[in-house]
Design a protein around this motif. Structure first.
Motif, PDB file in Angstrom:
ATOM      1  N   ARG A  27       0.830  -1.209   0.000  1.00 30.30           N
ATOM      2  CA  ARG A  27       0.000   0.000   0.000  1.00 30.30           C
ATOM      3  C   ARG A  27       0.863   1.258   0.000  1.00 30.30           C
ATOM      4  NH1 ARG A  27      -3.422   1.700   5.256  1.00 30.30           N
ATOM      5  NH2 ARG A  27      -1.258   1.935   5.934  1.00 30.30           N
ATOM      6  N   ASP A  28       1.918   1.266   0.805  1.00 27.40           N
ATOM      7  CA  ASP A  28       2.784   2.436   0.890  1.00 27.40           C
ATOM      8  C   ASP A  28       3.492   2.696  -0.442  1.00 27.40           C
ATOM      9  OD1 ASP A  28       3.873   4.504   2.710  1.00 27.40           O
ATOM     10  OD2 ASP A  28       5.794   3.561   2.227  1.00 27.40           O
ATOM     11  N   LEU A  29       4.009   1.626  -1.056  1.00 30.11           N
ATOM     12  CA  LEU A  29       4.686   1.785  -2.341  1.00 30.11           C
ATOM     13  C   LEU A  29       3.721   2.241  -3.426  1.00 30.11           C
ATOM     14  CD1 LEU A  29       7.026  -1.339  -2.293  1.00 30.11           C
ATOM     15  CD2 LEU A  29       7.731   1.050  -2.132  1.00 30.11           C
ATOM     16  N   ASP A  30       2.519   1.705  -3.426  1.00 32.02           N
ATOM     17  CA  ASP A  30       1.527   2.091  -4.430  1.00 32.02           C
ATOM     18  C   ASP A  30       1.129   3.557  -4.289  1.00 32.02           C
ATOM     19  OD1 ASP A  30       1.526  -0.434  -5.513  1.00 32.02           O
ATOM     20  OD2 ASP A  30      -0.286  -1.096  -4.459  1.00 32.02           O
ATOM     21  N   GLN A  31       0.991   4.002  -3.056  1.00 30.39           N
ATOM     22  CA  GLN A  31       0.518   5.361  -2.811  1.00 30.39           C
ATOM     23  C   GLN A  31       1.614   6.418  -3.007  1.00 30.39           C
ATOM     24  OE1 GLN A  31      -1.088   5.214   1.169  1.00 30.39           O
ATOM     25  NE2 GLN A  31      -3.079   4.427   0.482  1.00 30.39           N
ATOM     26  N   LYS A  32       2.857   6.012  -2.811  1.00 27.40           N
ATOM     27  CA  LYS A  32       3.937   7.001  -2.807  1.00 27.40           C
ATOM     28  C   LYS A  32       4.916   6.852  -3.965  1.00 27.40           C
ATOM     29  CE  LYS A  32       4.006   7.483   2.252  1.00 27.40           C
ATOM     30  NZ  LYS A  32       4.866   7.354   3.467  1.00 27.40           N
ATOM     31  N   SER A  33       4.536   6.183  -5.031  1.00 30.08           N
ATOM     32  CA  SER A  33       5.490   5.993  -6.115  1.00 30.08           C
ATOM     33  C   SER A  33       4.836   6.179  -7.480  1.00 30.08           C
ATOM     34  CB  SER A  33       6.137   4.615  -6.039  1.00 30.08           C
ATOM     35  OG  SER A  33       5.170   3.603  -6.209  1.00 30.08           O
ATOM     36  N   THR A  34       5.649   6.612  -8.436  1.00 26.06           N
ATOM     37  CA  THR A  34       5.253   6.738  -9.834  1.00 26.06           C
ATOM     38  C   THR A  34       6.420   6.262 -10.689  1.00 26.06           C
ATOM     39  OG1 THR A  34       6.036   9.037  -9.851  1.00 26.06           O
ATOM     40  CG2 THR A  34       3.680   8.685  -9.492  1.00 26.06           C
ATOM     41  N   GLU A  35       6.106   5.799 -11.893  1.00 30.33           N
ATOM     42  CA  GLU A  35       7.181   5.306 -12.752  1.00 30.33           C
ATOM     43  C   GLU A  35       8.107   6.446 -13.163  1.00 30.33           C
ATOM     44  OE1 GLU A  35       8.040   2.453 -16.632  1.00 30.33           O
ATOM     45  OE2 GLU A  35       5.981   2.752 -15.913  1.00 30.33           O
ATOM     46  N   VAL A  67      18.395   8.399   0.936  1.00 23.79           N
ATOM     47  CA  VAL A  67      19.038   7.881  -0.273  1.00 23.79           C
ATOM     48  C   VAL A  67      19.008   6.358  -0.224  1.00 23.79           C
ATOM     49  CG1 VAL A  67      21.235   7.716  -1.510  1.00 23.79           C
ATOM     50  CG2 VAL A  67      20.508   9.909  -0.543  1.00 23.79           C
ATOM     51  N   ASN A  68      18.254   5.750  -1.133  1.00 20.19           N
ATOM     52  CA  ASN A  68      18.118   4.296  -1.077  1.00 20.19           C
ATOM     53  C   ASN A  68      17.545   3.760  -2.378  1.00 20.19           C
ATOM     54  OD1 ASN A  68      18.249   1.750   0.039  1.00 20.19           O
ATOM     55  ND2 ASN A  68      17.026   2.254   1.854  1.00 20.19           N
ATOM     56  N   GLY A  69      17.699   2.467  -2.562  1.00 18.31           N
ATOM     57  CA  GLY A  69      17.050   1.744  -3.644  1.00 18.31           C
ATOM     58  C   GLY A  69      16.480   0.490  -3.033  1.00 18.31           C
ATOM     59  N   LEU A  70      15.402  -0.034  -3.588  1.00 17.44           N
ATOM     60  CA  LEU A  70      14.843  -1.249  -3.029  1.00 17.44           C
ATOM     61  C   LEU A  70      14.096  -2.038  -4.093  1.00 17.44           C
ATOM     62  CD1 LEU A  70      11.516  -0.613  -1.218  1.00 17.44           C
ATOM     63  CD2 LEU A  70      12.872   1.331  -1.931  1.00 17.44           C
ATOM     64  N   ALA A  71      13.963  -3.319  -3.817  1.00 19.34           N
ATOM     65  CA  ALA A  71      13.214  -4.220  -4.692  1.00 19.34           C
ATOM     66  C   ALA A  71      12.030  -4.757  -3.912  1.00 19.34           C
ATOM     67  CB  ALA A  71      14.110  -5.370  -5.148  1.00 19.34           C
ATOM     68  N   ALA A  72      10.839  -4.615  -4.479  1.00 24.39           N
ATOM     69  CA  ALA A  72       9.639  -5.113  -3.831  1.00 24.39           C
ATOM     70  C   ALA A  72       9.493  -6.612  -4.097  1.00 24.39           C
ATOM     71  CB  ALA A  72       8.415  -4.368  -4.355  1.00 24.39           C
ATOM     72  N   PRO A  73       8.778  -7.335  -3.233  1.00 27.43           N
ATOM     73  CA  PRO A  73       8.578  -8.768  -3.451  1.00 27.43           C
ATOM     74  C   PRO A  73       7.918  -9.103  -4.786  1.00 27.43           C
ATOM     75  CG  PRO A  73       7.979  -8.178  -1.208  1.00 27.43           C
ATOM     76  CD  PRO A  73       8.236  -6.888  -1.934  1.00 27.43           C
ATOM     77  N   ASP A  74       7.145  -8.135  -5.338  1.00 26.65           N
ATOM     78  CA  ASP A  74       6.498  -8.388  -6.625  1.00 26.65           C
ATOM     79  C   ASP A  74       7.417  -8.117  -7.817  1.00 26.65           C
ATOM     80  OD1 ASP A  74       6.611  -5.625  -6.762  1.00 26.65           O
ATOM     81  OD2 ASP A  74       4.465  -5.312  -6.566  1.00 26.65           O
ATOM     82  N   GLY A  75       8.680  -7.741  -7.543  1.00 24.89           N
ATOM     83  CA  GLY A  75       9.655  -7.565  -8.615  1.00 24.89           C
ATOM     84  C   GLY A  75       9.880  -6.147  -9.061  1.00 24.89           C
ATOM     85  N   ARG A  76       9.107  -5.202  -8.539  1.00 29.97           N
ATOM     86  CA  ARG A  76       9.294  -3.808  -8.930  1.00 29.97           C
ATOM     87  C   ARG A  76      10.566  -3.229  -8.313  1.00 29.97           C
ATOM     88  NH1 ARG A  76       3.879  -0.911  -7.240  1.00 29.97           N
ATOM     89  NH2 ARG A  76       4.042  -2.460  -5.551  1.00 29.97           N
ATOM     90  N   ILE A  77      11.219  -2.333  -9.070  1.00 29.46           N
ATOM     91  CA  ILE A  77      12.445  -1.685  -8.616  1.00 29.46           C
ATOM     92  C   ILE A  77      12.134  -0.228  -8.288  1.00 29.46           C
ATOM     93  CG2 ILE A  77      14.829  -1.101  -9.194  1.00 29.46           C
ATOM     94  CD1 ILE A  77      14.219  -4.124  -9.071  1.00 29.46           C
ATOM     95  N   PHE A  78      12.625   0.226  -7.135  1.00 28.84           N
ATOM     96  CA  PHE A  78      12.356   1.589  -6.686  1.00 28.84           C
ATOM     97  C   PHE A  78      13.649   2.336  -6.375  1.00 28.84           C
ATOM     98  CE2 PHE A  78       8.625  -0.868  -5.761  1.00 28.84           C
ATOM     99  CZ  PHE A  78       7.557  -0.028  -6.042  1.00 28.84           C
TER     100      PHE A  78
END
Length: 227
Positions: A27-35, A67-78
């Motif tokens: 939910r947090d990633l969906d609400q706070k991210s855009t491609e 400053v960070n990068g992360l990978a979500a369990p569904d495979g998305r890169i942030f």
């Protein structure tokens, strides 16, 4: 039978915490991210895509400052907004930021991103079981021992994952013709890049291996591959 009740309760607690964590994180990633749409970065990440024989690597901007990068369990890169700002201010090059994307792709490809969520539930179950059991026999220091043991296990898993993702990224960057140099140069900048994060260091620093050790490992790969 009742003597095993703390372990069963811990397992149930771990499963519940896993589900809650997955839901909150998604939910947090969906609400706070855009491609991310940046032609300069796209030109470099497309080289990774070509090396992987895919059309495109979707990278998302996560609207937080550290400053960070992360990978979500569904495979998305942030990539965080804070990291992207470093690129916009020319503190980080397109190739260096792409090395972060490659690193996070490594976590996805090697199953770390999904497994870490499973590890999270397991760690909470283990911690709770240890606290319940040790708390009976050593009431004051039992919880401290439980937390320390769980932290040691978690740290060891994280260190291994980070080295593996580093090596995956190095191989992918080399195959894409970008090389390992941007990966190494970014590591050398990490301390300076994260000084303004008020203690919120990126995953590379929180999950231990020391930055110097990771650079050394990459340099050995560079020599081994003759790059």
């Amino acid at each position: 039978m009742f003597k095993f009740a703390p372990i069963f309760l811990a397992l149930i607690y771990g499963i519940v915490m896993y589900q809650v964590s997955v839901w909150r994180g998604r939910r947090d990633l969906d609400q706070k991210s855009t491609e991310l749409v940046d032609p300069k970065l796209r030109a470099v990440t497309d080289r990774l895509a070509a090396a992987l024989e895919i059309d495109h690597i979707p990278v998302y901007i996560y609207e937080i400052d550290p400053v960070n990068g992360l990978a979500a369990p569904d495979g998305r890169i942030f990539i965080t907004r804070g990291f992207y700002r470093k690129f916009q201010s020319n503190e980080v090059s397109a190739s260096e930021l792409t090395s972060v994307v490659a690193h996070e792709l490594g976590h996805v490809a090697l199953g770390h991103a999904r497994r870490r969520m499973i590890d999270f539930s397991g760690q909470n179950a283990l911690r709770t079981a240890l606290i319940m059991v040790l708390g009976r026999y050593v009431p004051i220091i039992g919880p401290l021992i439980a937390n320390a043991l769980t932290s040691l296990i978690t740290a060891r898993l994280s260190r291994g994952d980070e080295y593996e993702a580093d090596a995956y990224a190095a191989a992918l960057l080399a195959k894409a013709g970008i090389g390992i140099a941007p990966q190494i140069s970014l590591f050398k900048k990490l301390d300076a890049l994260t000084q303004s994060n008020a203690g919120l260091a990126p995953a590379w620093l929180l999950s231990h291996p020391k930055t110097e050790a990771r650079i050394e490992a990459l340099e050995k790969l560079e020599q081994k591959w003759g790059l």
